[in-house]
Write a protein that holds these residues in place. Structure first.
Motif, short mmCIF file in Angstrom:
data_model
loop_
_atom_site.label_atom_id
_atom_site.label_comp_id
_atom_site.label_asym_id
_atom_site.label_seq_id
_atom_site.Cartn_x
_atom_site.Cartn_y
_atom_site.Cartn_z
N VAL A 1 36.79 35.54 -57.39
CA VAL A 1 38.02 36.28 -57.13
C VAL A 1 39.03 35.27 -56.62
N PHE A 2 40.13 35.13 -57.34
CA PHE A 2 41.19 34.22 -56.92
C PHE A 2 42.25 35.03 -56.17
N LEU B 1 36.93 28.55 -50.48
CA LEU B 1 37.67 27.31 -50.73
C LEU B 1 39.15 27.61 -50.87
N ILE B 2 39.98 26.74 -50.30
CA ILE B 2 41.43 26.81 -50.49
C ILE B 2 41.80 25.72 -51.48
N VAL B 3 42.54 26.06 -52.51
CA VAL B 3 43.01 25.08 -53.49
C VAL B 3 44.52 25.05 -53.43
N LEU C 1 37.88 24.40 -62.85
CA LEU C 1 36.75 23.97 -62.02
C LEU C 1 35.69 25.06 -61.92
N PHE C 2 36.13 26.30 -61.84
CA PHE C 2 35.20 27.42 -61.67
C PHE C 2 35.08 28.29 -62.91
N LYS C 3 35.29 27.70 -64.08
CA LYS C 3 35.30 28.49 -65.31
C LYS C 3 33.96 29.13 -65.62
N ASN C 4 32.88 28.57 -65.10
CA ASN C 4 31.55 29.12 -65.37
C ASN C 4 31.01 29.97 -64.22
N GLU C 5 31.84 30.23 -63.22
CA GLU C 5 31.38 30.99 -62.06
C GLU C 5 32.21 32.25 -61.87
N GLU C 6 31.58 33.29 -61.35
CA GLU C 6 32.28 34.52 -61.05
C GLU C 6 33.10 34.32 -59.78
N LYS D 1 32.46 33.92 -55.71
CA LYS D 1 33.26 33.08 -54.82
C LYS D 1 34.64 33.69 -54.58
N ASN D 2 35.16 33.48 -53.39
CA ASN D 2 36.52 33.86 -53.05
C ASN D 2 37.35 32.59 -52.88
#
Length: 299
Positions: free
Chosen positions: A31-32, A111-113, A24-29, A2-3
């Motif tokens: 790029v932030f 997604l934009i956070v 929220l995305f601790k278990n997913e690969e 995910k980006n």
């Protein structure tokens, strides 16, 4: 992979949004992409001293932005060490919304956070002005707005606010469905009515289609009377049912549009208490083959 795009002005409000995204995305690969924009005030008045060096002002702002982003990455490293996460920084001499649009187009952001907070007194709103501008301007990427004091809670209860006046596509609902599946969450469809009355044929058709789309996740339908404003009604609903995430589609005449245009006096007591997931309108032109198949088998 995910980006995820996280705009930051290096405030504690932005830091809270960053922590939320990491958890929220601790278990997913992932790029932030950490974004900071700067627009230094360069004097152009003929009355200003001729020796003023506008280029030096811009260079100074650029260095400050780059250092701020580097410090941000270091702060993340001290808080979260996750091998699944990578970080990239973007420092841009630009307006925030313009740079966000360009980044979405160039990178393909999922997604934009962003952090959000209301102002004070009679200017109080349910989200900060930057967040509202992002939501109104970004048409091709979901936006998650995180309240400044919200502590991460696994989203097990998700509210989806809708009036059933518009046809949904699987492409638009995908972020909502994906979130529910990831966290084994319940989706509570909430319909706010000024006066409780039967659904029209169109509304009933759209509700039936929505239920078909959500057949793989646990879901319930709630109809509630409007309390002063849509925003206040959804706030009360979220508190009473202990909602962890409030999702809405953003299109013309939607709840989201109404909330951003409500008179100040109507939302003066409202704060965003839970994260918002705002899903943009993709339009019928972007309906996928799967959408067509679902529609065909439903008629």
């Amino acid at each position: 992979m995910k980006n995820i795009l996280i705009p930051t002005d290096f405030s504690e409000n932005a830091w809270n949004a960053t922590k939320y995204a990491l958890e929220l995305f601790k278990n997913e690969e992932c790029v932030f992409h950490l974004l900071n924009t700067y627009t230094p005030a360069i004097a152009s008045s003929r009355f200003m001293a001729a020796t003023l060096d506008g280029g030096s002002i811009e260079n100074g702002a650029h260095l400050q932005s780059k250092r701020g982003l580097q410090n941000w990455v270091e702060r993340i490293g001290k808080t979260s060490k996750n091998s699944k996460h990578n970080f990239k920084t973007i420092s841009s001499f630009s307006f925030l919304v313009d740079e966000i649009k360009e980044t979405i187009e160039e990178i393909g952001i999922d997604l934009i956070v962003t952090g959000t907070k209301g102002a004070s007194g009679m200017e109080e709103v349910f989200m900060g002005s930057n967040t509202v501008r992002i939501i109104k301007s970004v048409k091709d990427c979901p936006v998650s707005a995180i309240p400044q004091d919200f502590e991460f809670t696994t989203p097990k209860e998700i509210a989806f606010a809708t009036d059933f006046n518009r046809f949904y596509t699987t492409s638009e609902l995908q972020p909502l469905i994906e979130m529910a599946k990831t966290f084994d969450a319940v989706i509570r469809i909430v319909h706010v009515q000024y006066k409780i009355e039967a659904l029209t044929e169109l509304q009933q058709f759209n509700l039936n289609m929505l239920l078909k789309y959500l057949k793989e996740v646990e879901h319930y339908v709630h109809t509630v009377s409007e309390l002063n404003s849509v925003s206040k009604t959804l706030e009360v609903f979220s508190e009473e049912l202990d909602i962890h995430l409030l999702a809405m589609l953003n299109y013309q005449h939607s709840y989201m549009e109404r909330m951003t245009r409500e008179p100040v006096i109507k939302r003066v007591a409202f704060h965003t208490q839970v994260p918002l997931l705002v899903i943009p309108e993709l339009g019928m032109s972007k309906i996928t083959k799967k959408d067509d198949e679902v529609s065909a088998t439903s008629i």
